[in-house]
Scaffold this motif. Structure first.
Motif, PDB file in Angstrom:
ATOM      1  N   GLU A  10      34.820  55.347  -8.306  1.00 32.52           N
ATOM      2  CA  GLU A  10      34.121  55.096  -9.556  1.00 32.52           C
ATOM      3  C   GLU A  10      32.801  54.455  -9.183  1.00 32.52           C
ATOM      4  N   GLY A  11      31.732  55.261  -9.266  1.00 28.32           N
ATOM      5  CA  GLY A  11      30.427  54.785  -8.853  1.00 28.32           C
ATOM      6  C   GLY A  11      29.827  53.825  -9.869  1.00 28.32           C
ATOM      7  N   VAL A  12      28.867  53.008  -9.398  1.00 23.86           N
ATOM      8  CA  VAL A  12      28.216  52.012 -10.244  1.00 23.86           C
ATOM      9  C   VAL A  12      26.714  52.032  -9.966  1.00 23.86           C
ATOM     10  N   THR A  13      25.953  51.346 -10.810  1.00 23.96           N
ATOM     11  CA  THR A  13      24.525  51.160 -10.565  1.00 23.96           C
ATOM     12  C   THR A  13      24.238  49.762 -10.043  1.00 23.96           C
ATOM     13  N   SER A  14      25.233  48.910 -10.056  1.00 22.00           N
ATOM     14  CA  SER A  14      25.156  47.600  -9.413  1.00 22.00           C
ATOM     15  C   SER A  14      26.585  47.139  -9.145  1.00 22.00           C
ATOM     16  N   GLY A  15      26.743  46.309  -8.149  1.00 24.17           N
ATOM     17  CA  GLY A  15      28.085  45.868  -7.806  1.00 24.17           C
ATOM     18  C   GLY A  15      28.727  46.774  -6.779  1.00 24.17           C
ATOM     19  N   GLU A  16      30.056  46.778  -6.763  1.00 27.51           N
ATOM     20  CA  GLU A  16      30.811  47.493  -5.749  1.00 27.51           C
ATOM     21  C   GLU A  16      31.557  48.662  -6.368  1.00 27.51           C
ATOM     22  N   PRO A  17      31.403  49.900  -5.842  1.00 26.73           N
ATOM     23  CA  PRO A  17      32.167  51.035  -6.367  1.00 26.73           C
ATOM     24  C   PRO A  17      33.653  50.857  -6.098  1.00 26.73           C
ATOM     25  N   ALA A  18      34.468  51.311  -7.043  1.00 34.18           N
ATOM     26  CA  ALA A  18      35.919  51.187  -6.906  1.00 34.18           C
ATOM     27  C   ALA A  18      36.499  52.439  -6.273  1.00 34.18           C
ATOM     28  N   LYS A  19      37.382  52.248  -5.284  1.00 36.20           N
ATOM     29  CA  LYS A  19      38.059  53.374  -4.654  1.00 36.20           C
ATOM     30  C   LYS A  19      39.247  53.781  -5.498  1.00 36.20           C
ATOM     31  N   LEU A  20      39.334  55.070  -5.804  1.00 34.28           N
ATOM     32  CA  LEU A  20      40.402  55.604  -6.635  1.00 34.28           C
ATOM     33  C   LEU A  20      41.365  56.413  -5.770  1.00 34.28           C
ATOM     34  N   ASP A  21      41.981  57.437  -6.356  1.00 29.61           N
ATOM     35  CA  ASP A  21      42.925  58.259  -5.612  1.00 29.61           C
ATOM     36  C   ASP A  21      42.197  59.235  -4.693  1.00 29.61           C
ATOM     37  N   ALA A  22      42.932  59.761  -3.728  1.00 35.35           N
ATOM     38  CA  ALA A  22      42.422  60.769  -2.812  1.00 35.35           C
ATOM     39  C   ALA A  22      43.236  62.042  -2.974  1.00 35.35           C
ATOM     40  N   GLY A  23      42.658  63.141  -2.457  1.00 38.41           N
ATOM     41  CA  GLY A  23      43.382  64.413  -2.498  1.00 38.41           C
ATOM     42  C   GLY A  23      42.897  65.322  -3.607  1.00 38.41           C
ATOM     43  N   PRO A  24      43.310  66.584  -3.568  1.00 40.92           N
ATOM     44  CA  PRO A  24      42.852  67.562  -4.566  1.00 40.92           C
ATOM     45  C   PRO A  24      43.365  67.214  -5.957  1.00 40.92           C
ATOM     46  N   ASP A  25      42.479  67.359  -6.955  1.00 45.67           N
ATOM     47  CA  ASP A  25      42.884  67.083  -8.340  1.00 45.67           C
ATOM     48  C   ASP A  25      42.454  68.178  -9.303  1.00 45.67           C
ATOM     49  N   GLY A  26      41.780  69.219  -8.794  1.00 47.09           N
ATOM     50  CA  GLY A  26      41.370  70.325  -9.649  1.00 47.09           C
ATOM     51  C   GLY A  26      40.144  70.035 -10.487  1.00 47.09           C
ATOM     52  N   VAL A  27      39.583  68.829 -10.386  1.00 49.69           N
ATOM     53  CA  VAL A  27      38.416  68.448 -11.182  1.00 49.69           C
ATOM     54  C   VAL A  27      37.277  67.975 -10.277  1.00 49.69           C
ATOM     55  N   THR A  28      37.562  66.983  -9.458  1.00 50.29           N
ATOM     56  CA  THR A  28      36.550  66.405  -8.574  1.00 50.29           C
ATOM     57  C   THR A  28      36.710  66.903  -7.146  1.00 50.29           C
ATOM     58  N   CYS A  29      37.906  66.803  -6.609  1.00 52.13           N
ATOM     59  CA  CYS A  29      38.202  67.274  -5.252  1.00 52.13           C
ATOM     60  C   CYS A  29      38.847  68.648  -5.339  1.00 52.13           C
ATOM     61  N   LEU A  30      38.077  69.665  -4.981  1.00 53.56           N
ATOM     62  CA  LEU A  30      38.476  71.050  -5.240  1.00 53.56           C
ATOM     63  C   LEU A  30      38.785  71.764  -3.925  1.00 53.56           C
ATOM     64  N   TYR A  31      40.055  71.790  -3.579  1.00 51.35           N
ATOM     65  CA  TYR A  31      40.517  72.520  -2.395  1.00 51.35           C
ATOM     66  C   TYR A  31      42.025  72.608  -2.455  1.00 51.35           C
ATOM     67  N   GLY A  32      42.563  73.538  -1.678  1.00 50.92           N
ATOM     68  CA  GLY A  32      44.002  73.712  -1.594  1.00 50.92           C
ATOM     69  C   GLY A  32      44.516  73.350  -0.220  1.00 50.92           C
ATOM     70  N   GLU A  33      45.831  73.389  -0.073  1.00 50.65           N
ATOM     71  CA  GLU A  33      46.450  73.006   1.181  1.00 50.65           C
ATOM     72  C   GLU A  33      45.952  73.848   2.347  1.00 50.65           C
ATOM     73  N   SER A  34      45.705  75.118   2.109  1.00 47.07           N
ATOM     74  CA  SER A  34      45.280  76.010   3.189  1.00 47.07           C
ATOM     75  C   SER A  34      43.819  75.807   3.585  1.00 47.07           C
ATOM     76  N   ASP A  35      43.063  75.032   2.806  1.00 45.03           N
ATOM     77  CA  ASP A  35      41.644  74.846   3.088  1.00 45.03           C
ATOM     78  C   ASP A  35      41.373  73.774   4.136  1.00 45.03           C
ATOM     79  N   VAL A  36      42.358  72.917   4.411  1.00 46.37           N
ATOM     80  CA  VAL A  36      42.199  71.841   5.388  1.00 46.37           C
ATOM     81  C   VAL A  36      43.361  71.891   6.348  1.00 46.37           C
ATOM     82  N   ALA A  37      43.086  72.118   7.632  1.00 40.75           N
ATOM     83  CA  ALA A  37      44.138  72.208   8.653  1.00 40.75           C
ATOM     84  C   ALA A  37      44.037  71.010   9.596  1.00 40.75           C
ATOM     85  N   PHE A  38      45.175  70.377   9.893  1.00 40.13           N
ATOM     86  CA  PHE A  38      45.241  69.281  10.863  1.00 40.13           C
ATOM     87  C   PHE A  38      45.850  69.832  12.138  1.00 40.13           C
ATOM     88  N   ARG A  39      45.164  69.678  13.266  1.00 38.40           N
ATOM     89  CA  ARG A  39      45.626  70.231  14.548  1.00 38.40           C
ATOM     90  C   ARG A  39      45.679  69.143  15.620  1.00 38.40           C
TER      91      ARG A  39
END
Length: 281
Positions: A252-281
């Motif tokens: 959650e970005g701000v114009t002053s102060g400290e931005p708040a960290k929210l959830d991580a991972g795909p949500d279909g709105v902000t973080c747009l990718y599927g399981e096959s789009d990121v591979a860990f090796r």
């Protein structure tokens, strides 16, 4: 144009021990640690000296030291020159607020350039293209994107970066940043949408065919409350069996102060990718 804070909400991360495992024809491994690892057939083992890092870059055709920021317009081909800073641009490359080696005006293209360990970064004032640009030792930031138009388009195509204490690409302006065919290792964040800029914008980030070698923090950090998006495809994370690298982190970005960290991972709105789009090796 609107002035931007030099820190722009990007937290410094320390004690990184980066390793890039990016192989390409015609490149040169630039550390003895890399050569030893390859010779033993056991890259990345405990025998490798602590703090060693590898960046595969084209062989430098020459060296230039810049004492003042070079302004770029049109298309500039560095022909594989290695640039480092001297005088006011000298130092160890890790101080905040350092002046960039290159400043690109709207529409400029910088290509086939190597930035050495004592180099500052790159600043884009509007739409720009960085093609086959290599950062041997990022320090605090590799490039900052500052255009204020929603139509601004920034493209990082090819190249690579190693040893970023904080953020590799600071996205402080508006528009769309595309990073493709890129290798990174030892980073806090690959791309961060500014968390606390005094003037905020919607920002869209696209990662395509990116290889990230651990240790690392977040590939993309975006502000969902300002309408940011991050689209990931063809991303590979190397050397991270515990999956500690976060592909997409919402804030959650701000114009002053400290931005708040929210959830991580795909949500279909902000973080747009599927399981096959990121591979860990």
């Amino acid at each position: 144009m609107t002035a931007h804070s030099p820190h722009s909400g990007h937290r410094r991360r320390q004690n990184r021990t980066p390793l890039i495992a990016a192989a390409a024809a015609g490149v040169l491994a630039i550390t003895l640690a890399a050569q030893a690892a390859l010779a033993s057939g056991e890259p990345g083992t405990a025998a490798e000296p602590a703090g060693a890092h590898v960046l595969a870059v084209p062989r430098a055709s020459g060296e230039q030291r810049l004492t003042a920021t070079r302004r770029i317009s049109g298309v500039v081909d560095g022909a594989w020159t290695r640039f480092t800073g001297a005088g006011a641009l000298g130092g160890d490359g890790r101080g905040k607020g350092r002046k960039p080696l290159f400043e690109l005006v709207d529409g400029a293209v910088l290509k086939n350039v190597i930035l050495g360990a004592s180099a500052g970064g790159v600043r884009c004032l509007g739409s720009c293209t960085l093609q086959n640009v290599y950062w041997e030792d990022v320090g605090e930031n590799a490039a900052t994107f500052l255009g204020t138009s929603a139509d601004a388009a920034y493209t990082v195509s090819g190249g690579g970066a190693a040893d970023a204490a904080g953020t590799v690409f600071r996205f402080d302006g508006a528009g769309t940043l595309t990073v493709r065919d890129f290798a990174v290792a030892g980073f806090g964040e690959l791309v961060r949408s500014c968390g606390d800029c005094g003037e905020q914008f919607r920002r869209d980030v696209v990662l395509q065919d990116v290889t990230a070698t651990a240790p690392g923090g977040e590939l993309v950090g975006v502000n969902g409350n300002f309408g940011d998006t991050a689209r990931l495809s063809g991303v590979t994370v190397v050397g991270d069996p515990g999956r500690d690298v976060v592909p997409c982190q919402r804030f959650e970005g701000v114009t002053s102060g400290e931005p708040a960290k929210l959830d991580a991972g795909p949500d279909g709105v902000t973080c747009l990718y599927g399981e096959s789009d990121v591979a860990f090796r």
